[in-house]
Design a protein around this motif. Structure first.
Motif, PDB file in Angstrom:
ATOM      1  N   SER A  98      -4.930  -5.054  -3.014  1.00 53.60           N
ATOM      2  CA  SER A  98      -4.645  -6.486  -2.883  1.00 53.60           C
ATOM      3  C   SER A  98      -4.897  -6.965  -1.454  1.00 53.60           C
ATOM      4  O   SER A  98      -4.989  -8.164  -1.214  1.00 53.60           O
ATOM      5  N   TRP A 138     -13.583  -4.584   7.982  1.00 58.71           N
ATOM      6  CA  TRP A 138     -13.754  -4.046   6.628  1.00 58.71           C
ATOM      7  C   TRP A 138     -15.178  -3.528   6.463  1.00 58.71           C
ATOM      8  O   TRP A 138     -15.714  -3.490   5.357  1.00 58.71           O
ATOM      9  N   TYR A 315      -5.753  -2.543  11.805  1.00 58.90           N
ATOM     10  CA  TYR A 315      -6.659  -2.167  10.723  1.00 58.90           C
ATOM     11  C   TYR A 315      -6.973  -0.677  10.720  1.00 58.90           C
ATOM     12  O   TYR A 315      -6.921  -0.037   9.684  1.00 58.90           O
ATOM     13  N   TRP A 318      -4.251   1.234   9.317  1.00 57.34           N
ATOM     14  CA  TRP A 318      -4.136   1.044   7.863  1.00 57.34           C
ATOM     15  C   TRP A 318      -5.200   1.887   7.139  1.00 57.34           C
ATOM     16  O   TRP A 318      -4.897   2.571   6.162  1.00 57.34           O
ATOM     17  N   TRP A 319      -6.408   1.870   7.645  1.00 59.77           N
ATOM     18  CA  TRP A 319      -7.477   2.681   7.030  1.00 59.77           C
ATOM     19  C   TRP A 319      -7.156   4.173   7.157  1.00 59.77           C
ATOM     20  O   TRP A 319      -7.302   4.930   6.200  1.00 59.77           O
TER      21      TRP A 319
HETATM   22  N1  NM2 Z   1      -7.463  -1.134   3.699  1.00 60.60           N
HETATM   23  C1  NM2 Z   1      -8.762  -0.951   3.091  1.00 60.60           C
HETATM   24  O1  NM2 Z   1      -4.035  -3.158  -0.040  1.00 60.60           O
HETATM   25  C2  NM2 Z   1      -5.152  -2.681   0.199  1.00 60.60           C
HETATM   26  O2  NM2 Z   1      -6.164  -3.376   0.104  1.00 60.60           O
HETATM   27  C3  NM2 Z   1      -5.250  -1.265   0.558  1.00 60.60           C
HETATM   28  C4  NM2 Z   1      -6.479  -1.654   2.747  1.00 60.60           C
HETATM   29  C5  NM2 Z   1      -7.044   0.112   4.286  1.00 60.60           C
HETATM   30  C6  NM2 Z   1      -7.610  -2.093   4.783  1.00 60.60           C
HETATM   31  C7  NM2 Z   1      -6.327  -0.855   1.481  1.00 60.60           C
END
Ligand code: NM2
Length: 540
Positions: A98, A138, A315, A318-319
């Protein structure tokens, strides 16, 4: 249960870490959250540049690897299990949730109003970087973070023939049999810790978006209770799925969700500001290539704008937090592909998928602001990002319907991600599972509930913001583990390359399974093909 399959050691280390995160907030929300923020700040301050270097180095390493002689090494002696298209779709949906539905629309607005490099806010220059930065965060170097664990894991399983997709197994080249001992457990716990943080971030962003949608559609007030209600509803939903192991149903749901998402994007592309989307995307690609290294290593040591801490580090954290999880999944579905194929597929396929989303959704919202159709920036400032996202969608032709569908897709993305994470966590925290055996039902549900409870606790402690950035903290050990995996892989492949190639040539000249057996085994594989939602079922 006849046999006890719970790995108590892993479970207790993981629970201790979770308790460390949540108990201080339960006892004293204000102080607990402040403490979490302190940890966060000290990580970004001390390890910020490390995150930046790590991402760039990993990207460079993968490019080198793909085009080196090692790129030709095939991971497993069989034909790929999935067509390249479905393989790419699987990789994409496994790694993206999401989050893209949130940031894809609105990320540009932050960069436009608070641009990097000392640019004037709301200037033409800022406008050229605004849609570009999202594509960077991204883009291919981000996907490199996702891709890198899949290579050592696939190598360990398909070439070294270790019967486990675990992270600790992929480090064996360096840590040897210690992978079976405490060190291995610590590595696997770091993986779990990362995933818990990554999911926390996704939940902390997805929940307010859904809350805004419910507020917008039904007029329900946006309170903590509504947020908690959403998380608890999601929890009930996937507890049922986890308990009954509804993987087939969920896979179907997840597939249709992707189709719906793509359909919305196509609709917006055609009926939205098509010319602006194309022009802005084209411009952004140029800006990105021109500034790639600057963006990758921007720390602003003198200006101290905090841009990179707020964005790039957030970011990369998160990745990194999600990477081992998606890497295991990519390894699982990539048997029979070459190292080069695996790398380029993920880097190019993943990036294009994300770029399309950013190009279409983000530029549409940006167009509405520029053309004075929707005051996106005002709404963002006064009512927050979720309201700005919904206002952009609402302005589209058939906006009301698009908005509801969009939220539905976001909710399903969120639920399926948490669901597969709970499966994986219960799996890694189990032992003695036979091949194909699943962790106990209650244990799967337990992990689902635990994952969401962490978010509930942090939300209760008014720690929504802390939760959003939790993955920066949980990523730290993983950065080191990634390098351990790379070192382990390099050690293996440089030593074994010649013999692998000889073997590969022998296979090519006749030792491959006959057509008949191949057809049969492909059929079997189709039936057993990992449901997307069991992403990383481990056979250990
Ligand atoms: N990322 C790809 O909620 C999400 O979209 C999970 C997020 C790591 C930025 C992945």
């Amino acid at each position: 249960m006849k046999r006890n399959t719970i790995d108590k050691q892993i479970l207790s280390i993981a629970l201790t870490l979770v308790a460390l995160l949540t108990v201080p907030i339960l006892i004293n929300p204000a102080k607990g959250t402040a403490f979490l923020n302190k940890v966060l700040n000290s990580i970004t301050l001390n390890f910020g540049p490390l995150y930046l270097w790590a991402c760039l180095a990993i990207f460079g390493f993968l490019l080198w690897l793909a085009f080196s002689k090692y790129g030709k090494v095939k991971l497993g002696n069989s034909k790929p299990e999935f067509s390249t298209f479905s393989w790419l779709a699987l990789i994409f949906t496994a790694g993206i949730g999401s989050g893209i539905m949130y940031w894809g629309i609105i990320e540009w607005a932050y960069y436009y109003s608070s641009p990097p490099y000392g640019m004037e806010p709301l200037s033409v220059e800022a406008a050229s970087f605004a849609p570009t930065y999202g594509m960077f965060h991204w883009g291919f170097s981000a996907w490199a973070i996702y891709c890198v664990p899949s290579i050592p894991i696939a190598y360990a399983v398909y070439i070294k023939k270790y019967p486990s997709f675990r992270l600790s197994t992929a480090c064996r080249g360096i840590i040897g049999d210690r992978a079976d001992g405490l060190l291995g457990k610590i590595i696997d716990v770091c993986f779990m810790f990362g995933l818990i943080g990554g999911i926390g971030t996704s939940l902390a962003l997805g929940t307010p978006l859904l809350a805004e949608g419910i507020h917008h559609t039904f007029g329900v007030e946006k309170t903590l209770t509504l947020n908690l209600g959403i998380v608890v509803s999601l929890m009930i939903f996937f507890s049922i799925c986890l308990y009954f192991g509804l993987k087939k149903g969920l896979k179907l749901l997840s597939d249709w969700n992707l189709y719906l998402y793509v359909a919305i994007a196509v609709f917006i592309f055609i009926f939205g500001p098509t010319a602006f989307i194309i022009a802005s995307f084209t411009d952004s690609v140029g800006v990105l290539f021109q500034n790639f290294f600057r963006m990758s290593l921007y720390t602003d040591p003198v200006g101290k704008s905090g841009f990179s801490e707020a964005w790039t580090l957030f970011y990369w954290g998160w990745w990194f937090s999600y990477a081992p999880f998606t890497g295991m999944f990519a390894a699982r579905i990539s048997k029979g592909r070459t190292i080069k194929g695996l790398i380029l597929g993920q880097l190019i396929g993943g990036t294009l998928g994300c770029w399309l989303a950013f190009a279409i959704f983000g530029n549409t919202s940006m167009f509405y602001e520029m053309a004075g159709i929707v005051p996106v920036l005002d709404i963002l400032q006064n009512e927050g990002a979720p309201a700005a996202i919904l206002a952009s969608l609402q302005a589209l032709p058939l906006g009301g319907i698009i908005l509801i569908l969009y939220l539905l897709v976001a909710a399903i993305f969120l639920a399926t991600t948490v669901n597969s994470a709970a499966y994986t966590l219960s799996d890694v925290a189990s032992k003695n599972l036979q091949i194909g055996e699943e962790p106990a039902r209650w244990y799967r549900v337990f992990w689902g509930v635990l994952l969401t409870s962490i978010s509930i606790v942090l939300m209760y402690g008014d720690g929504l913001e802390a939760l959003q950035t939790l993955s920066i903290i949980t990523a730290l050990p993983l950065v080191f583990i990634m390098f351990l995996m790379i070192a382990s892989f390099v050690k293996w492949i440089t030593k074994e390359y010649e013999s692998i190639m000889v073997q590969q040539e022998n296979d090519a000249s006749g030792d491959l399974p006959t057509r008949e057996t191949e057809v049969v085994s492909q059929k079997q594989q189709k039936i057993e093909a990992p449901a997307i939602l069991s992403k990383t079922r481990l056979e250990n």
